[in-house]
Design a protein around this motif. Structure first.
Motif, PDB file in Angstrom:
ATOM      1  N   TRP A 124       0.581 -16.660   4.824  1.00 51.46           N
ATOM      2  CA  TRP A 124      -0.365 -16.128   5.765  1.00 51.46           C
ATOM      3  C   TRP A 124      -1.877 -16.171   5.230  1.00 51.46           C
ATOM      4  CZ3 TRP A 124       2.716 -13.154   2.298  1.00 51.46           C
ATOM      5  CH2 TRP A 124       1.924 -12.448   1.507  1.00 51.46           C
ATOM      6  N   ARG A 181      -3.598  -4.046   9.539  1.00 47.65           N
ATOM      7  CA  ARG A 181      -3.888  -3.371   8.323  1.00 47.65           C
ATOM      8  C   ARG A 181      -5.178  -2.623   8.555  1.00 47.65           C
ATOM      9  NH1 ARG A 181      -7.434  -3.998   5.590  1.00 47.65           N
ATOM     10  NH2 ARG A 181      -6.876  -5.033   3.528  1.00 47.65           N
ATOM     11  N   ARG A 205       8.034 -11.337   0.598  1.00 44.94           N
ATOM     12  CA  ARG A 205       7.018 -11.926  -0.283  1.00 44.94           C
ATOM     13  C   ARG A 205       7.438 -12.161  -1.584  1.00 44.94           C
ATOM     14  NH1 ARG A 205       1.580  -8.526   1.273  1.00 44.94           N
ATOM     15  NH2 ARG A 205       1.128  -9.124  -1.049  1.00 44.94           N
ATOM     16  N   LYS A 229      -4.110 -11.666   8.443  1.00 47.30           N
ATOM     17  CA  LYS A 229      -4.030 -10.221   8.307  1.00 47.30           C
ATOM     18  C   LYS A 229      -5.349  -9.662   9.302  1.00 47.30           C
ATOM     19  CE  LYS A 229      -1.297  -8.834   5.042  1.00 47.30           C
ATOM     20  NZ  LYS A 229      -1.779  -8.087   4.073  1.00 47.30           N
ATOM     21  N   GLY A 289      -5.415 -14.036   4.429  1.00 44.38           N
ATOM     22  CA  GLY A 289      -5.611 -12.562   4.112  1.00 44.38           C
ATOM     23  C   GLY A 289      -6.888 -12.171   4.801  1.00 44.38           C
ATOM     24  N   ASP A 290      -7.180 -10.844   4.726  1.00 44.23           N
ATOM     25  CA  ASP A 290      -8.127 -10.138   5.554  1.00 44.23           C
ATOM     26  C   ASP A 290      -9.497 -10.845   4.950  1.00 44.23           C
ATOM     27  OD1 ASP A 290      -9.103  -8.402   7.551  1.00 44.23           O
ATOM     28  OD2 ASP A 290      -9.651  -7.099   5.796  1.00 44.23           O
ATOM     29  N   ARG A 291      -9.323 -11.150   3.720  1.00 46.61           N
ATOM     30  CA  ARG A 291     -10.705 -11.537   3.086  1.00 46.61           C
ATOM     31  C   ARG A 291     -11.106 -13.246   3.391  1.00 46.61           C
ATOM     32  NH1 ARG A 291      -8.319  -8.209  -0.409  1.00 46.61           N
ATOM     33  NH2 ARG A 291      -9.418  -6.707  -1.153  1.00 46.61           N
ATOM     34  N   LYS A 336      -3.668 -13.477  -5.921  1.00 46.12           N
ATOM     35  CA  LYS A 336      -4.437 -12.473  -5.543  1.00 46.12           C
ATOM     36  C   LYS A 336      -5.704 -12.516  -5.165  1.00 46.12           C
ATOM     37  CE  LYS A 336      -2.646  -9.521  -4.726  1.00 46.12           C
ATOM     38  NZ  LYS A 336      -2.230  -9.331  -3.218  1.00 46.12           N
ATOM     39  N   PRO A 337      -6.391 -11.995  -4.013  1.00 50.23           N
ATOM     40  CA  PRO A 337      -7.598 -11.757  -3.627  1.00 50.23           C
ATOM     41  C   PRO A 337      -7.973 -10.549  -4.272  1.00 50.23           C
ATOM     42  CG  PRO A 337      -6.336 -11.118  -1.657  1.00 50.23           C
ATOM     43  CD  PRO A 337      -5.410 -11.743  -2.808  1.00 50.23           C
ATOM     44  N   GLU A 376       4.873  -3.681   0.721  1.00 52.96           N
ATOM     45  CA  GLU A 376       4.875  -3.935  -0.351  1.00 52.96           C
ATOM     46  C   GLU A 376       5.784  -2.884  -1.167  1.00 52.96           C
ATOM     47  OE1 GLU A 376       0.516  -6.029  -0.898  1.00 52.96           O
ATOM     48  OE2 GLU A 376       0.829  -4.158  -1.886  1.00 52.96           O
ATOM     49  N   HIS A 436      -2.276  -1.793   3.037  1.00 51.33           N
ATOM     50  CA  HIS A 436      -3.562  -2.313   2.697  1.00 51.33           C
ATOM     51  C   HIS A 436      -4.798  -1.557   3.295  1.00 51.33           C
ATOM     52  CE1 HIS A 436      -0.844  -5.505   0.963  1.00 51.33           C
ATOM     53  NE2 HIS A 436      -1.739  -5.393  -0.008  1.00 51.33           N
TER      54      HIS A 436
HETATM   55  C1  PEP Z   1      -2.109  -8.493   0.413  1.00 53.46           C
HETATM   56  O1  PEP Z   1      -1.040  -8.607   1.462  1.00 53.46           O
HETATM   57  O2  PEP Z   1      -1.585  -8.224  -0.669  1.00 53.46           O
HETATM   58  C2  PEP Z   1      -3.500  -8.515   0.688  1.00 53.46           C
HETATM   59  C3  PEP Z   1      -4.226  -8.500  -0.269  1.00 53.46           C
HETATM   60  O3  PEP Z   1      -3.755  -8.099   1.989  1.00 53.46           O
HETATM   61  P1  PEP Z   1      -5.163  -8.058   2.837  1.00 53.46           P
HETATM   62  O4  PEP Z   1      -5.520  -9.563   2.860  1.00 53.46           O
HETATM   63  O5  PEP Z   1      -4.492  -7.531   4.137  1.00 53.46           O
HETATM   64  O6  PEP Z   1      -5.812  -7.161   1.936  1.00 53.46           O
END
Ligand code: PEP
Ligand code: CO
Length: 481
Positions: free
Chosen positions: A293, A350, A136, A319, A295-297, A143-144, A424, A382
């Motif tokens: 990738w 996750r 990474r 994710k 993200g989960d969001r 960042k989300p 991380e 996460h």
């Molecule tokens: C991340 O990998 O930093 C992250 C925000 O992950 P996720 O989308 O799984 O919450």
């Protein structure tokens, strides 16, 4: 590679007005994909760019810049991941939660590389499997956020979304999204990548340096001591091979490593500007990193992020959080991996400690029954974040280890290969995650060296402790397979 192999196709970035008939997102088909077909689809987690003209100008500038990585490297990673998917390797994806521009220094990159090399060598040594290393790194700047704004003492400002968007200081000026930072992100990624390439090809990654990767503070921990013993064994094995007449000096594999880059493809404008058409392979590649990738969001099926990555030839991670339904996941896999190509998809669960046993099996089954052979990797970070009594966002090393153990157990039960881990971590002696055998980090210690720009990371000693556990899990798995 000749100049015509990969050429710049978006000298002018389209104006983003492409919308689907009827106002909703267009039905998807591979023929309707283009680098800008994500525009007009809902994009979650986006900054409110104050100056669209400036943003467009930056996109046009970026589109003229050289690629950061090349299609042949991307395809090499795909081949390695296909091996992992077949059970003949293991993926280690690791690095910062959010990189800072200020840490794109030689020392910063070297520190991260060092701990990744340590974890990787322990996994290789412990399991006998080749480890595919993906950082990474060199681009993980966005960042989300759980909330778009932050309120302090009654003042509400946009959230800090990573150095690629704004600055963390709590002032209106610092938090204002600044499109110029996209360009700055490209230059910082490029500088980090440059030093990374030098370090991985030069002497630093040489197996002969396996002792030097261990830092003084890590040596004080039990895990660090165990590392020293493993490093002694490796050094002895190298001497043994040389004594048997193997010309170890000429074996590049002993002196260099391949560390691929990855980041969350969060800002579609940035990614689009770095997508290039490769004539030779007749395909599009996102040249901002080897692997991207979702993200989960941002994994919504009809959303911009899925659309953007559906058409590029890179390995794509998704994710998989606790709200992922089996049917949704099957549709996502169909969209992102219609050819069922091993090495294309990395599904990163996750779920949180204690949840894998229940949530993971139906997902594994759904994906397998639909004919996909993704790499399944475990992100034990996460789903295990919480705010401690002292007010710090943290994670327990014990929860992290439990989630990995459950991931392995569920795979064993399903007869599938647990393909990798996603961590991380940092090479620095930080106090962000709780636990570990080196001066066990307690809640009261978090304040002393809490340095992350976003989520809490394992320090080098905690990372090595975890690596030993994962190597054990892998060994057990292989002995029953
Ligand atoms: C991340 O990998 O930093 C992250 C925000 O992950 P996720 O989308 O799984 O919450
Ligand atoms: Co994170």
């Amino acid at each position: 590679m000749t100049a015509s192999d990969t050429h710049t196709t978006q000298l002018a970035v389209p104006d983003g007005t492409r919308t689907a008939g009827g106002g909703g997102p267009a039905a998807w088909s591979p023929d309707s994909w283009s680098p800008d077909s994500w525009r007009g689809r809902p994009a979650a987690q986006q900054p409110d760019w104050p100056d669209p003209e400036e943003l467009r100008g930056v996109e046009n500038t970026l589109a003229l810049r050289p690629p950061l990585v090349l299609p042949e490297e991307i395809l090499d990673l795909r081949r390695s991941l296909a091996q992992v998917a077949a059970g003949e390797g293991f993926l280690l994806q690791a690095g910062d939660c959010a990189e800072r521009f200020g840490s794109c220094t030689e020392a910063g990159v070297r520190g991260k590389l060092r701990v990744i090399l340590q974890v990787a060598i322990l996994l290789t040594y412990g399991s006998g499997l080749p480890v595919v290393k993906v950082g990474r790194i060199a681009g993980q700047f966005g960042k989300p956020r759980s909330r778009p704004t932050e309120t302090v003492d009654g003042v509400e400002l946009p959230a800090f979304r990573g150095d690629i968007v704004n600055r963390p200081e709590f002032t209106a000026e610092a938090r204002r999204p600044d499109a110029g930072r996209l360009l700055s992100a490209y230059h910082h990624a490029s500088a980090a990548l440059n030093v990374l390439r030098a370090l991985t090809l030069g002497g630093y990654a040489d197996l002969g340096q396996v002792h030097d990767w261990n830092q003084e503070f890590v040596r004080r921990s039990a895990a660090g001591q165990r590392y020293e013993t493993a490093a002694d064994d490796i050094t002895r094995a190298l001497r043994f091979m040389a004594a048997c007449g193997v010309d170890t000096r000429s074996q590049a594999a002993l002196h260099q490593v391949q560390l691929y880059t990855s980041h969350e493809a969060l800002l579609p404008q940035y990614e689009q500007a770095l997508i290039r058409y490769d004539e030779k392979r007749r395909g599009w590649f996102d040249t901002s990193a080897h692997m991207l990738w979702i993200g989960d969001r941002t994994r919504r099926l009809d959303g911009a992020h899925v659309e953007l990555l559906a058409g590029v030839g890179n390995p794509v991670g998704v994710k998989v959080g606790p709200s992922t339904g089996a049917a949704d996941l099957r549709e996502l896999c169909e969209r992102l991996d219609p050819d069922r190509a091993p090495g294309r998809l990395v599904l990163i669960s996750r779920l949180g400690a204690g949840r894998g046993g229940e949530l993971l099996p139906p997902l594994l089954r759904a994906v397998r029954d639909a004919g996909h052979t993704p790499v399944w990797a475990c992100d034990p970070m996460h789903g295990n974040t919480f705010v401690s009594e002292s007010g710090y966002k943290t994670r327990r090393l014990s929860d992290i280890t439990t989630e990995v153990a459950e991931f392995f157990a569920v795979h064993r039960e399903a007869g599938l290969h647990p393909g990798g881990i996603h961590l991380e971590l940092t090479g620095d002696d930080v106090t962000e995650c709780l636990g570990g055998d080196l001066d066990e980090v307690l809640d009261t210690h978090l304040a002393s060296r809490y340095e992350t720009a976003c989520d809490p990371r394992l320090n080098a000693a905690q990372s090595i402790e975890l690596a030993f556990r994962v190597a054990e899990f892998l060994r057990e798995q292989r002995s029953v397979a």
